[in-house]
Design a protein around this motif. Structure first.
Motif, PDB file in Angstrom:
ATOM      1  N   PRO A 139       0.801  -1.234   0.000  1.00  0.00           N
ATOM      2  CA  PRO A 139       0.000   0.000   0.000  1.00  0.00           C
ATOM      3  C   PRO A 139       0.828   1.275   0.000  1.00  0.00           C
ATOM      4  O   PRO A 139       0.358   2.317  -0.488  1.00  0.00           O
ATOM      5  CB  PRO A 139      -0.836  -0.117   1.290  1.00  0.00           C
ATOM      6  N   ALA A 140       2.055   1.229   0.508  1.00  0.00           N
ATOM      7  CA  ALA A 140       2.830   2.456   0.661  1.00  0.00           C
ATOM      8  C   ALA A 140       3.544   2.887  -0.611  1.00  0.00           C
ATOM      9  O   ALA A 140       4.031   4.017  -0.692  1.00  0.00           O
ATOM     10  CB  ALA A 140       3.879   2.266   1.770  1.00  0.00           C
ATOM     11  N   SER A 141       3.605   2.038  -1.632  1.00  0.00           N
ATOM     12  CA  SER A 141       4.380   2.377  -2.820  1.00  0.00           C
ATOM     13  C   SER A 141       3.664   3.426  -3.662  1.00  0.00           C
ATOM     14  O   SER A 141       2.440   3.573  -3.612  1.00  0.00           O
ATOM     15  CB  SER A 141       4.660   1.127  -3.659  1.00  0.00           C
ATOM     16  N   ASP A 142       4.446   4.160  -4.455  1.00  0.00           N
ATOM     17  CA  ASP A 142       3.883   5.190  -5.323  1.00  0.00           C
ATOM     18  C   ASP A 142       3.255   4.550  -6.554  1.00  0.00           C
ATOM     19  O   ASP A 142       3.408   3.345  -6.810  1.00  0.00           O
ATOM     20  CB  ASP A 142       4.978   6.182  -5.731  1.00  0.00           C
ATOM     21  N   ILE A 143       2.554   5.355  -7.352  1.00  0.00           N
ATOM     22  CA  ILE A 143       1.802   4.837  -8.495  1.00  0.00           C
ATOM     23  C   ILE A 143       2.723   4.161  -9.505  1.00  0.00           C
ATOM     24  O   ILE A 143       2.420   3.082 -10.019  1.00  0.00           O
ATOM     25  CB  ILE A 143       1.013   5.969  -9.181  1.00  0.00           C
ATOM     26  N   VAL A 144       3.857   4.787  -9.800  1.00  0.00           N
ATOM     27  CA  VAL A 144       4.771   4.217 -10.781  1.00  0.00           C
ATOM     28  C   VAL A 144       5.244   2.840 -10.333  1.00  0.00           C
ATOM     29  O   VAL A 144       5.290   1.886 -11.122  1.00  0.00           O
ATOM     30  CB  VAL A 144       5.970   5.161 -11.017  1.00  0.00           C
ATOM     31  N   ILE A 202      -4.544  -1.505 -14.890  1.00  0.00           N
ATOM     32  CA  ILE A 202      -5.419  -0.656 -15.703  1.00  0.00           C
ATOM     33  C   ILE A 202      -6.217   0.304 -14.831  1.00  0.00           C
ATOM     34  O   ILE A 202      -6.466   1.455 -15.208  1.00  0.00           O
ATOM     35  CB  ILE A 202      -6.329  -1.543 -16.581  1.00  0.00           C
ATOM     36  N   GLU A 203      -6.607  -0.143 -13.645  1.00  0.00           N
ATOM     37  CA  GLU A 203      -7.304   0.755 -12.714  1.00  0.00           C
ATOM     38  C   GLU A 203      -6.435   1.939 -12.309  1.00  0.00           C
ATOM     39  O   GLU A 203      -6.949   3.007 -11.957  1.00  0.00           O
ATOM     40  CB  GLU A 203      -7.711  -0.021 -11.458  1.00  0.00           C
ATOM     41  N   LEU A 204      -5.108   1.753 -12.372  1.00  0.00           N
ATOM     42  CA  LEU A 204      -4.181   2.816 -11.958  1.00  0.00           C
ATOM     43  C   LEU A 204      -3.903   3.827 -13.068  1.00  0.00           C
ATOM     44  O   LEU A 204      -3.367   4.904 -12.794  1.00  0.00           O
ATOM     45  CB  LEU A 204      -2.858   2.202 -11.500  1.00  0.00           C
ATOM     46  N   LEU A 205      -4.215   3.500 -14.316  1.00  0.00           N
ATOM     47  CA  LEU A 205      -3.809   4.366 -15.432  1.00  0.00           C
ATOM     48  C   LEU A 205      -4.369   5.788 -15.323  1.00  0.00           C
ATOM     49  O   LEU A 205      -3.633   6.753 -15.575  1.00  0.00           O
ATOM     50  CB  LEU A 205      -4.210   3.723 -16.761  1.00  0.00           C
ATOM     51  N   PRO A 206      -5.645   5.977 -14.945  1.00  0.00           N
ATOM     52  CA  PRO A 206      -6.107   7.367 -14.789  1.00  0.00           C
ATOM     53  C   PRO A 206      -5.353   8.123 -13.705  1.00  0.00           C
ATOM     54  O   PRO A 206      -5.128   9.326 -13.826  1.00  0.00           O
ATOM     55  CB  PRO A 206      -7.593   7.198 -14.421  1.00  0.00           C
ATOM     56  N   ARG A 207      -4.935   7.426 -12.644  1.00  0.00           N
ATOM     57  CA  ARG A 207      -4.151   8.083 -11.591  1.00  0.00           C
ATOM     58  C   ARG A 207      -2.728   8.341 -12.048  1.00  0.00           C
ATOM     59  O   ARG A 207      -2.106   9.331 -11.669  1.00  0.00           O
ATOM     60  CB  ARG A 207      -4.155   7.232 -10.330  1.00  0.00           C
ATOM     61  N   LEU A 208      -2.197   7.434 -12.871  1.00  0.00           N
ATOM     62  CA  LEU A 208      -0.860   7.641 -13.419  1.00  0.00           C
ATOM     63  C   LEU A 208      -0.836   8.915 -14.260  1.00  0.00           C
ATOM     64  O   LEU A 208       0.064   9.749 -14.130  1.00  0.00           O
ATOM     65  CB  LEU A 208      -0.478   6.432 -14.275  1.00  0.00           C
ATOM     66  N   ALA A 209      -1.831   9.061 -15.124  1.00  0.00           N
ATOM     67  CA  ALA A 209      -1.957  10.276 -15.937  1.00  0.00           C
ATOM     68  C   ALA A 209      -2.858  11.271 -15.203  1.00  0.00           C
ATOM     69  O   ALA A 209      -3.890  11.711 -15.702  1.00  0.00           O
ATOM     70  CB  ALA A 209      -2.542   9.931 -17.299  1.00  0.00           C
TER      71      ALA A 209
END
Length: 845
Positions: free
Chosen positions: A370-375, A405-412
């Motif tokens: 849980p503590a890791s960043d999005i990248v 794929i759920e993370l892609l909007p947060r990545l961008a």
């Protein structure tokens, strides 16, 4: 005699300490010196033999002078304290804070780091205006950045940057060390959030730091510059940046004194960089030395073992690689963000040994730290999916891909400028395509559709969400939503954009509390409904398998495409040519034959439809799929099925309209287009009521104004694309440019048809699956139908093609039928020159 000599020495020290200006030593140090030395002088009167009279007199004079000087310095320090300065307290706090920070470096104790930061904050405040103030600020910035890396609170990075940017340090001889820490804070913020402006600032400050560094700061400045250059390499993939990073780090190592623990940090990092460069044998050598130098319990212990494990994997020493990776995982704290990287590395090592079961377990755990960043979350998720898919565990691969794929909007994130959003999505292109292949392999074609829709066109989907119907939303919330949606985020500094993004998330959440389905994508039933007018066909190519995923009669089925692979597609893309040369055109015919034999015929043989909507994925978006199927079906394209839903929801009566024609034959800085005006004339001939803005009349502002009232629009002008940042694609007008972003920002309720008779208006650049083109921009602005081009338009044939299209439109043919028939006519006229007829496409319903 010895007592007398010692007392004289103590008295001398007492006077010297009193002579030192305020700020040269700490208040506690001064007080300790006065008490210790004064007590020795006084004791000489009562202990042991009586000293000579001159000695006694000298000692008493020293005691009085030293005490008086101490009293004077105390008054001076008190006066500075009243002005907000306390240099002696700053020294005490600075030393105490640095000790606590080093304790964190040794053992990773966050409480020590917190206490050290508080001490260092006090030192910065108390030491304002002193020579050492810049050192306190550098140490505080370093500690705040370190705490961010451990706890991931962006406020720490913001504070580090704010502290280090204070102008009051501008003329300090130790400024280089502070600029190095400023560079480091900017670099970390870029690495975790993606703002290219932060990376540019990091490199600027990093190079300046090395240039002006004091001798005692030079090694640390080189080390920080090395880290920035690594980030630049990761962003650009240019090897020169990695080479310079390694050189800078090796110089830093040479200039650091032996015995300094920082040398171990240098070796640990150097091992990692050498792996990146492919220098594996040396990486192992350096990594072993780092491991030898670091002791268990020290904060670098886990990282040194992890990096050595990474190097050992490349030299096929897999047994030791696994053991080193296990040591790293055992040594890292459960809540440390670095745990995800260590777990993923262990998973890769185990996978290479054939221990798939344990590899999958560790990879799953890596993706869920849980503590890791999005990248890092995305990277770990892709490690998991890769191990699962390679082992044929497709269900688990799909699960991993779903998380990514759920993370892609947060990545961008909306907190980023558009160019940064595009860069991050482009960095991990093809995720949805591979995910869909795994879903098909797992026997779930409908889930493949969901993954393709969610993982492709991320920015397009966001833009469609932002156009959500506000009529059901309370007025105050709707007004706040529109204000945040329309805010010019690209012009706002980093922290301001993050604040706007947080406000946006908050207002959307509050609206959904009132309207639960607000700004949500259509569900699978709505997507399946789009097949009522004809089949929708995704062409999906991955290294695991290639398929046509077909939505037909509200069901999903697949047709395997065994003759297609990423390599074969890349070969055909390279063979595309725009040269009007007989040999080159035979090559283009061969490309069309390959498309027909391997893609369109295998699909159409199972369908036999009158209309079909193609959704090519990856580099297939560059190929003229429609032209290969010209004799079998009327073809249209859609970037995503969701975009098709939106186009069909646009209500219009389908009757021909008099177009707005924008014809620019002499755009500044571009070659003349002598047939732009004749092309406008052929449109006007078909529709005498057409309004023409030609050359100087076609200024940017006037064109935008006219677009707002136009149902049909025709552009005959130059266009330019930007491969790396397709949102910078643009139409060239008389006095400027109309970019993809400009058009996408428009909301044109009257819009129906846009004909973009300009070069490469349907070319997606390097971001294939984001489908960011001028065609998609006009589609987003409200034009349900767009006619565009995959490659450069030939000026001499453009008017004839346009005349054919508009003649057919005037005869009540649909835009798709008009493009299809006009293309057949052009092929009949130029059968051996497919470059003249195979590039026009229809996008829409």
């Amino acid at each position: 005699m010895l007592l007398a000599l010692g007392s004289l020495m103590a008295g001398t020290v007492l006077v010297i300490v009193g002579l030192l200006p305020v700020g040269k030593i700490g208040a506690q140090q001064r007080m300790m010196a006065v008490l210790a030395c004064g007590s020795l002088v006084i004791q000489s009167d009562f202990i042991g033999p009586k000293p000579a009279e001159w000695v006694s007199t000298t000692l008493h004079v020293m005691l009085v002078v030293g005490g008086g000087l101490h009293f004077l310095r105390t008054l001076q320090a008190s006066a500075k304290h009243k002005r907000g300065e306390d240099p002696e307290q700053a020294i005490d706090d600075g030393l105490a804070g640095l000790g606590l920070i080093r304790a964190f470096d040794r053992n990773g104790d966050v409480k020590s780091l917190d206490a050290g930061i508080e001490k260092m904050r006090r030192a910065v405040r108390a030491g304002a205006g002193t020579e050492d103030g810049v050192v306190y600020a550098a140490n505080l910035a370093m500690a705040l950045r370190g705490r961010y890396e451990r706890l991931r609170d962006p406020a720490d990075l913001d504070e580090a940057i704010e502290v280090a940017r204070k102008e009051r340090y501008a003329h300090s001889p130790r400024l280089g060390g502070l600029l190095a820490q400023l560079s480091s804070a900017y670099r970390v913020r870029h690495d975790h959030f993606g703002d290219i402006g932060d990376l540019d600032a990091a490199l600027t400050f990093g190079r300046e730091a090395v240039k002006i560094a004091a001798p005692q700061d030079r090694a640390s400045c080189l080390s920080e510059l090395s880290a920035v250059l690594v980030s630049r390499y990761e962003r650009t993939r240019e090897a020169k940046h990695l080479d310079e990073a390694i050189d800078a780090l090796e110089r830093a190592h040479r200039e650091t004194l032996k015995g300094n623990v920082v040398r171990t940090a240098h070796l640990t990092t150097l091992c990692f960089l050498l792996v990146k460069r492919g220098d594996f044998e040396r990486a192992v050598e350096v990594g072993r030395e780092a491991v030898r130098q670091v002791k268990p319990g020290y904060r670098l212990f886990d990282l040194a073992h992890n990096n050595l494990a990474l190097a050992l994997q490349q030299t096929e020493d897999l047994e030791e690689a696994v053991e080193r990776a296990r040591t790293a995982v055992r040594s890292v704290a459960p809540d440390d963000p670095g745990r995800a990287t260590h777990l993923a590395n262990l998973a890769m090592a185990l996978s290479r040994t054939g221990d798939t079961k344990n590899a999958l377990e560790y990879a799953r755990n890596a993706a869920m730290v849980p503590a890791s960043d999005i990248v890092t979350k995305v990277t770990a998720g892709l490690v998991w999916s890769e191990i699962a898919a390679s082992a044929g565990e497709y269900a688990q691969a799909v699960e991993a891909f779903e998380r990514v794929i759920e993370l892609l909007p947060r990545l961008a994130s909306r907190a980023l400028r558009r160019s940064d959003q595009e860069h991050l999505l482009g960095r991990w292109a093809g995720i949805a395509v591979t995910a869909a292949s795994c879903a098909v392999a797992d026997g779930r074609p409908e889930h493949a559709v969901a993954l393709l829709e969610q993982g492709r066109g991320v920015l397009l989907s966001r833009a469609l969400d932002e156009r959500a119907d506000l009529r059901r939303v309370p007025q105050q919330l709707a007004a706040e939503y529109e204000r945040l949606r329309d805010a010019p985020a690209d012009d706002i500094p980093n922290r301001g954009r993050r604040e706007l993004a947080a406000q946006w998330d908050d207002v959307v959440e509050r609206i959904r509390a009132e309207v639960p389905d607000f700004a949500r994508p259509p569900g699978l039933p709505a997507l399946l409904d789009q097949s009522e007018a004809g089949p929708v066909v995704y062409l999906n190519v991955s290294r695991y398998r290639s398929d046509a995923v077909i939505i037909e009669n509200r069901r999903v089925r697949t047709v395997e495409l065994p003759g297609v692979s990423p390599e074969s597609v890349a070969t055909q893309v390279r063979r595309l040519t725009h040269e009007v040369d007989p040999d080159k055109q035979r090559q283009l015919h061969e490309v069309l034959a390959w498309i027909r034999n391997t893609l369109t015929d295998p699909v159409l043989d199972t369908l036999n439809p009158e209309r079909v909507w193609w959704v090519p994925t990856g580099p297939l978006a560059l190929l003229p799929i429609h032209a290969a199927a010209l004799d079998r079906v009327v073809s249209s394209y859609t970037p995503t099925v969701r975009a098709l839903v939106d186009a069909r929801n646009r209500k219009h009566n389908g009757k021909p309209k008099s177009p707005l024609v924008v014809a620019v034959g002499n755009a500044p800085g571009a070659d003349p287009l002598p047939n732009a005006r004749p092309e406008a004339n052929v449109v006007r001939k078909a529709f005498p009521g057409a309004r023409v803005l030609a050359n100087r009349e076609a200024g940017r502002d006037r064109v935008v104004t006219q677009l707002r009232g136009s149902a049909w629009v025709h552009f005959a002008c130059h266009a330019r694309m930007d491969l790396d940042s397709p949102s910078r694609g643009r139409l060239l007008l008389a006095d400027g440019e109309l970019t993809v972003l400009d058009v996408s920002a428009l909301d044109l309720p009257k819009a129906e048809l846009a004909f973009l008779s300009a070069c490469e208006t349907a070319h997606p650049g390097a971001l294939f699956d984001e489908v960011i083109t001028l065609a998609s921009a006009f589609r987003l602005a409200g034009f349900a139908h767009v006619i565009a081009t995959l490659w450069p338009v030939r000026d001499r044939v453009a008017p004839a093609y346009a005349a054919d299209v508009y003649r057919l439109l005037a005869n009540r043919k649909s835009p798709a039928q008009a493009v299809h028939r006009a293309t057949l006519n052009a092929r009949e006229k130029y059968p051996n020159l497919p470059v003249l007829w195979a590039g026009h496409v229809h996008v829409g319903p």
